[in-house]
Design a protein around this motif. Structure first.
Motif, PDB file in Angstrom:
ATOM      1  N   TYR A 135       0.905  -1.223   0.160  1.00  0.00           N
ATOM      2  CA  TYR A 135       0.081  -0.133  -0.039  1.00  0.00           C
ATOM      3  C   TYR A 135       0.966   1.188  -0.103  1.00  0.00           C
ATOM      4  O   TYR A 135       1.899   1.291   0.865  1.00  0.00           O
ATOM      5  CB  TYR A 135      -0.977   0.169   1.217  1.00  0.00           C
ATOM      6  CG  TYR A 135      -2.217  -0.217   1.205  1.00  0.00           C
ATOM      7  CD1 TYR A 135      -2.660  -1.686   0.916  1.00  0.00           C
ATOM      8  CD2 TYR A 135      -3.246   0.592   1.606  1.00  0.00           C
ATOM      9  CE1 TYR A 135      -3.890  -1.977   1.328  1.00  0.00           C
ATOM     10  CE2 TYR A 135      -4.662  -0.086   1.679  1.00  0.00           C
ATOM     11  CZ  TYR A 135      -4.833  -1.042   1.433  1.00  0.00           C
ATOM     12  OH  TYR A 135      -6.131  -1.612   1.471  1.00  0.00           O
ATOM     13  N   LEU A 136       0.513   2.030  -0.725  1.00  0.00           N
ATOM     14  CA  LEU A 136       1.161   3.339  -0.931  1.00  0.00           C
ATOM     15  C   LEU A 136       0.420   4.389  -0.315  1.00  0.00           C
ATOM     16  O   LEU A 136      -0.712   4.538  -1.022  1.00  0.00           O
ATOM     17  CB  LEU A 136       1.817   3.706  -2.261  1.00  0.00           C
ATOM     18  CG  LEU A 136       2.664   5.001  -2.335  1.00  0.00           C
ATOM     19  CD1 LEU A 136       4.157   4.539  -1.875  1.00  0.00           C
ATOM     20  CD2 LEU A 136       2.658   5.561  -3.708  1.00  0.00           C
ATOM     21  N   ILE A 137       0.825   5.164   0.823  1.00  0.00           N
ATOM     22  CA  ILE A 137      -0.348   6.143   1.377  1.00  0.00           C
ATOM     23  C   ILE A 137       0.200   7.533   1.301  1.00  0.00           C
ATOM     24  O   ILE A 137       1.487   7.634   1.600  1.00  0.00           O
ATOM     25  CB  ILE A 137      -0.799   5.740   2.829  1.00  0.00           C
ATOM     26  CG1 ILE A 137      -1.088   4.389   3.051  1.00  0.00           C
ATOM     27  CG2 ILE A 137      -1.564   6.883   3.349  1.00  0.00           C
ATOM     28  CD1 ILE A 137      -1.465   3.756   4.272  1.00  0.00           C
ATOM     29  N   LEU A 138      -0.599   8.222   0.397  1.00  0.00           N
ATOM     30  CA  LEU A 138       0.229   9.633   0.355  1.00  0.00           C
ATOM     31  C   LEU A 138      -0.161  10.680   1.296  1.00  0.00           C
ATOM     32  O   LEU A 138      -1.263  10.943   1.724  1.00  0.00           O
ATOM     33  CB  LEU A 138      -0.555  10.106  -0.993  1.00  0.00           C
ATOM     34  CG  LEU A 138      -0.425   9.182  -2.146  1.00  0.00           C
ATOM     35  CD1 LEU A 138      -1.116   9.735  -3.473  1.00  0.00           C
ATOM     36  CD2 LEU A 138       1.021   8.872  -2.699  1.00  0.00           C
TER      37      LEU A 138
ATOM     38  N   PHE B 267       2.122  10.632   9.872  1.00  0.00           N
ATOM     39  CA  PHE B 267       2.480   9.373   9.097  1.00  0.00           C
ATOM     40  C   PHE B 267       3.896   9.079   9.518  1.00  0.00           C
ATOM     41  O   PHE B 267       4.293   8.134   9.638  1.00  0.00           O
ATOM     42  CB  PHE B 267       2.559   9.591   7.791  1.00  0.00           C
ATOM     43  CG  PHE B 267       1.201   9.620   6.958  1.00  0.00           C
ATOM     44  CD1 PHE B 267      -0.005   9.638   7.622  1.00  0.00           C
ATOM     45  CD2 PHE B 267       1.126   9.543   5.656  1.00  0.00           C
ATOM     46  CE1 PHE B 267      -1.141   9.666   7.212  1.00  0.00           C
ATOM     47  CE2 PHE B 267      -0.305   9.683   4.997  1.00  0.00           C
ATOM     48  CZ  PHE B 267      -1.324   9.575   5.808  1.00  0.00           C
ATOM     49  N   GLY B 268       4.745  10.100  10.144  1.00  0.00           N
ATOM     50  CA  GLY B 268       5.938   9.911  10.780  1.00  0.00           C
ATOM     51  C   GLY B 268       5.794   9.054  12.035  1.00  0.00           C
ATOM     52  O   GLY B 268       6.348   8.023  12.191  1.00  0.00           O
TER      53      GLY B 268
ATOM     54  N   LYS C  34       8.902   5.386   5.304  1.00  0.00           N
ATOM     55  CA  LYS C  34       8.085   7.001   4.954  1.00  0.00           C
ATOM     56  C   LYS C  34       9.241   7.096   3.382  1.00  0.00           C
ATOM     57  O   LYS C  34      10.290   6.576   3.289  1.00  0.00           O
ATOM     58  CB  LYS C  34       8.969   8.032   5.984  1.00  0.00           C
ATOM     59  CG  LYS C  34       8.305   9.137   5.782  1.00  0.00           C
ATOM     60  CD  LYS C  34       7.165   9.437   6.790  1.00  0.00           C
ATOM     61  CE  LYS C  34       6.388  10.692   6.541  1.00  0.00           C
ATOM     62  NZ  LYS C  34       7.165  12.124   6.614  1.00  0.00           N
ATOM     63  N   LEU C  35       8.423   7.220   2.612  1.00  0.00           N
ATOM     64  CA  LEU C  35       9.085   7.918   1.189  1.00  0.00           C
ATOM     65  C   LEU C  35       8.965   9.304   1.149  1.00  0.00           C
ATOM     66  O   LEU C  35       8.145   9.728   0.946  1.00  0.00           O
ATOM     67  CB  LEU C  35       8.459   6.887   0.142  1.00  0.00           C
ATOM     68  CG  LEU C  35       8.557   5.363   0.282  1.00  0.00           C
ATOM     69  CD1 LEU C  35       7.473   4.760  -0.932  1.00  0.00           C
ATOM     70  CD2 LEU C  35       9.798   4.714   0.345  1.00  0.00           C
ATOM     71  N   THR C  36       9.979   9.658   0.240  1.00  0.00           N
ATOM     72  CA  THR C  36      10.019  10.994  -0.480  1.00  0.00           C
ATOM     73  C   THR C  36       9.116  10.779  -1.880  1.00  0.00           C
ATOM     74  O   THR C  36       8.984   9.736  -2.309  1.00  0.00           O
ATOM     75  CB  THR C  36      11.615  11.434  -0.921  1.00  0.00           C
ATOM     76  OG1 THR C  36      12.017  10.520  -1.749  1.00  0.00           O
ATOM     77  CG2 THR C  36      12.318  11.515   0.396  1.00  0.00           C
ATOM     78  N   VAL C  37       9.031  11.884  -2.271  1.00  0.00           N
ATOM     79  CA  VAL C  37       8.392  11.898  -3.508  1.00  0.00           C
ATOM     80  C   VAL C  37       8.848  11.107  -4.619  1.00  0.00           C
ATOM     81  O   VAL C  37       8.374  10.272  -5.316  1.00  0.00           O
ATOM     82  CB  VAL C  37       7.697  13.343  -4.063  1.00  0.00           C
ATOM     83  CG1 VAL C  37       7.140  13.369  -5.526  1.00  0.00           C
ATOM     84  CG2 VAL C  37       6.919  13.991  -3.114  1.00  0.00           C
TER      85      VAL C  37
ATOM     86  N   PHE D   7       1.115  15.321  -3.915  1.00  0.00           N
ATOM     87  CA  PHE D   7       1.383  14.888  -2.374  1.00  0.00           C
ATOM     88  C   PHE D   7       2.781  15.390  -2.150  1.00  0.00           C
ATOM     89  O   PHE D   7       3.609  15.808  -2.703  1.00  0.00           O
ATOM     90  CB  PHE D   7       1.524  13.305  -2.460  1.00  0.00           C
ATOM     91  CG  PHE D   7       2.462  12.566  -3.429  1.00  0.00           C
ATOM     92  CD1 PHE D   7       2.395  12.592  -4.569  1.00  0.00           C
ATOM     93  CD2 PHE D   7       3.337  11.921  -2.657  1.00  0.00           C
ATOM     94  CE1 PHE D   7       3.196  11.946  -5.345  1.00  0.00           C
ATOM     95  CE2 PHE D   7       4.288  11.100  -3.340  1.00  0.00           C
ATOM     96  CZ  PHE D   7       4.122  11.080  -4.993  1.00  0.00           C
ATOM     97  N   LEU D   8       3.049  15.279  -0.772  1.00  0.00           N
ATOM     98  CA  LEU D   8       4.492  15.655   0.021  1.00  0.00           C
ATOM     99  C   LEU D   8       5.107  14.739   0.418  1.00  0.00           C
ATOM    100  O   LEU D   8       6.428  14.729   0.353  1.00  0.00           O
ATOM    101  CB  LEU D   8       3.868  16.677   1.223  1.00  0.00           C
ATOM    102  CG  LEU D   8       3.050  17.765   0.875  1.00  0.00           C
ATOM    103  CD1 LEU D   8       2.744  18.159   2.252  1.00  0.00           C
ATOM    104  CD2 LEU D   8       3.652  18.960   0.247  1.00  0.00           C
ATOM    105  N   SER D   9       4.705  13.544   0.643  1.00  0.00           N
ATOM    106  CA  SER D   9       5.530  12.350   1.039  1.00  0.00           C
ATOM    107  C   SER D   9       4.613  11.274   1.023  1.00  0.00           C
ATOM    108  O   SER D   9       3.307  11.301   0.646  1.00  0.00           O
ATOM    109  CB  SER D   9       6.152  12.543   2.467  1.00  0.00           C
ATOM    110  OG  SER D   9       5.095  12.774   3.465  1.00  0.00           O
ATOM    111  N   ALA D  10       5.123   9.977   1.551  1.00  0.00           N
ATOM    112  CA  ALA D  10       4.445   8.915   1.364  1.00  0.00           C
ATOM    113  C   ALA D  10       4.713   7.928   2.378  1.00  0.00           C
ATOM    114  O   ALA D  10       5.952   7.991   2.884  1.00  0.00           O
ATOM    115  CB  ALA D  10       4.152   8.289   0.017  1.00  0.00           C
TER     116      ALA D  10
END
Ligand SMILES: Cc1cc2nc3c(=O)[nH]c(=O)nc-3n(C[C@H](O)[C@H](O)[C@H](O)COP(=O)(O)OP(=O)(O)OC[C@H]3O[C@@H](n4cnc5c(N)ncnc54)[C@H](O)[C@@H]3O)c2cc1C
Lengths: 381, 93
Positions: free
Chosen positions: A89-92, A102-103, A118-121, A136-139
């Motif tokens: 699942y990739l949650i934006l 989310f952090g 946590k992922l960057t764009v 989106f800002l991050s995911a």
């Protein structure tokens, strides 16, 4: 007719409960449904399974359930394919507040052994290249989350339960539950009378109404959630893409279609499941913003189902203290498919008075009155 | 003709043999068959298969075809691109 346990509802919860009881050696289990297998939310759902939750109880429920899904075909000896697509699942995060929250979620998830990160764009784009980078800002991403075919998964439980002797009664509506003081003695349908002292309310969107038949006020209500499916195309998207703030989930299923849904914050509390043009319009706009390439696909069909909502958006998995022998598996608030393996196990343990595999005080019927502060799950669409 | 060679559902390539196999296993409503075989879920929305399957179910259950319920007709009636819906295009299909 006598029943040692009577389960009301043949969705994934009822099927899993019946299977788990039978696998523990309980005999004379009967399951009644007013329609067919998966007629309720189960056959209408997005069937996503994820461990990226914000409350500890939900994280643990989901983690254990996914461990079961990984083995389900073998454990249930299912000849078919449950179509478990475990590509995450990739949650934006689309707001600063979400990014911060989310952090914290990922910290909690990691502490519980859930491999979310946590992922960057750019990192998110490497996983789903057709995402709109400006949306989106991050995911956050967890690669062991995924999706199953809800019909096949429920059928796997159903067939295994039947092999163990469970009897199913379809197209049969529960109309009355008779009590003698503080125990149930009889369940009456439009076709039979079942003499039983143990009843499980797994009636999904109708859990409140079934509770009422037994004289118990179950604090849940139902609301419509709509969903649509597109024509199938070649595989382009691995994970479920989801955003709470944008109100969308969107997954390409193994068959090739995309399914997507969103909630309506103004949905009335009732049992309406008609399709609306407004959903279609808002869904199309949202998906075109976030996943523009998916906008090229044709919609084939839209439909709807009921979320059965509890006050804290967490399930009620509990015996009713005022009516021993009456068990509740409801209030899943839009995520009961993914919890079903544990729902079945936990209810079977409650019925057999065994210690529960997981601590389930957070899912008790009385938590709303007993606990000073109730933790509400916010990671929901 | 062999029932393995007779296609009932063109969208999902479902044969008469498969329909009969699932009927014999107790999946005797259209909704049950749809959930296991995807009949009625493809782009044609059951326009080809629904009546054929209704007859098969009726024959299996020894009922009149009119007494057998088939799937619910759902929107949309033809496939429309999400993009066209989002933009509110005219003559979009
Ligand atoms: C659009 C949508 C998307 C969703 N997406 C997800 C997702 O991605 N992941 C996830 O985990 N969850 C999802 N959910 C939620 C999930 O579908 C439900 O939480 C889950 O399926 C509940 O299963 P259940 O067996 O408890 O209830 P249900 O599947 O609703 O089953 C209840 C059964 O009880 C029967 N019944 C009711 N009243 C009576 C009566 N009087 N007598 C006899 N039988 C009766 C009904 O016919 C029904 O078959 C979604 C739900 C919807 C609507």
């Amino acid at each position: 007719m006598k029943a040692d346990v009577l389960v009301i509802g043949a969705g994934i919860s009822g099927a899993s409960i019946a299977y788990n009881l039978a696998a523990k050696g309980v005999r004379n289990i009967k399951v009644v449904d007013k329609a067919y297998l998966t007629a309720g939310a189960t056959g209408r759902c997005g069937a996503g399974v994820r461990q990226q939750w914000a409350t500890k109880a939900n994280c643990i429920m989901a983690k254990h359930s996914i461990e079961f899904f990984e083995q389900a075909k073998a454990i249930l000896e299912y000849p078919g394919d449950i179509e478990f697509k475990q590509e995450g699942y990739l949650i934006l995060a689309t707001t600063e507040a979400e990014d911060r929250q989310f952090g914290k979620n990922v910290e909690l998830q990691n502490a519980l052994g859930i491999p979310a990160r946590k992922l960057t764009v750019p990192e998110a784009l490497a996983i789903v290249p057709h995402l709109n980078r400006d949306a989106f800002l991050s995911a956050t991403y967890c690669n062991t989350d995924g999706h199953l075919n809800p019909f096949k998964m429920t059928d796997a439980y159903y067939q295994a339960a039947k092999r163990l002797g469970v009897e199913f009664f379809f197209f049969e509506t529960v109309e009355a539950i008779e009590r003698e003081q503080d125990r149930i003695v009889k369940v009456v349908t439009d076709k039979h009378e079942f003499l039983t002292n143990v009843v499980v309310n797994a009636a999904g969107g109708y859990a409140h109404e079934i509770g009422k038949l037994a004289g118990i006020a179950v604090p849940v209500y139902s609301e419509k959630h709509e969903i649509l499916v597109t024509e199938p195309i070649e595989r382009i998207q691995g994970p479920m893409v989801m955003s709470f703030s944008k109100n969308i989930y969107c997954q390409q299923v193994p068959h090739g279609s995309f399914i997507m849904g969103r909630g309506d914050p103004e949905a009335p509390h009732d049992h309406d499941i008609t399709s609306s043009w407004r959903f279609l319009d808002e869904m199309a706009k949202t998906v075109c913003e976030i996943l523009p390439r998916v906008g090229e696909l044709r919609v084939i069909r839209q439909w709807a189902g009921l979320y059965n909502m509890s006050p804290d958006k967490q399930p009620i998995i509990s015996e009713v203290p005022e009516l021993p022998g009456f068990y509740l598996a409801c209030g899943f608030s839009g995520h009961g498919f993914m919890f079903a393996p544990m729902t079945g196990l936990l209810i079977s343990e409650l019925i057999l008075k065994q210690p529960t595999t997981l601590a389930i005080a957070d899912y008790h019927l009385h938590r709303f009155q007993d606990m000073p502060v109730i933790e509400t799950e916010k990671s929901v669409v | 003709m062999n029932d393995k060679d007779i296609l009932i559902c063109r969208c999902s390539d479902v044969t008469l043999a498969e329909i009969r196999k699932w009927l014999a296993a107790g999946y005797t409503s259209f909704e049950d068959l749809k959930r296991q075989l995807r009949v009625g879920m493809g782009p044609c929305q059951g326009q080809t298969c629904a009546e054929l399957i209704r007859k098969e179910i009726a024959a299996y259950l020894k009922e009149r075809p009119e007494a057998v319920a088939i799937h619910k007709t759902r929107p949309l009636t033809i496939g429309v691109k999400l993009k066209a819906i989002a933009k509110g295009e005219q003559d979009e299909s």
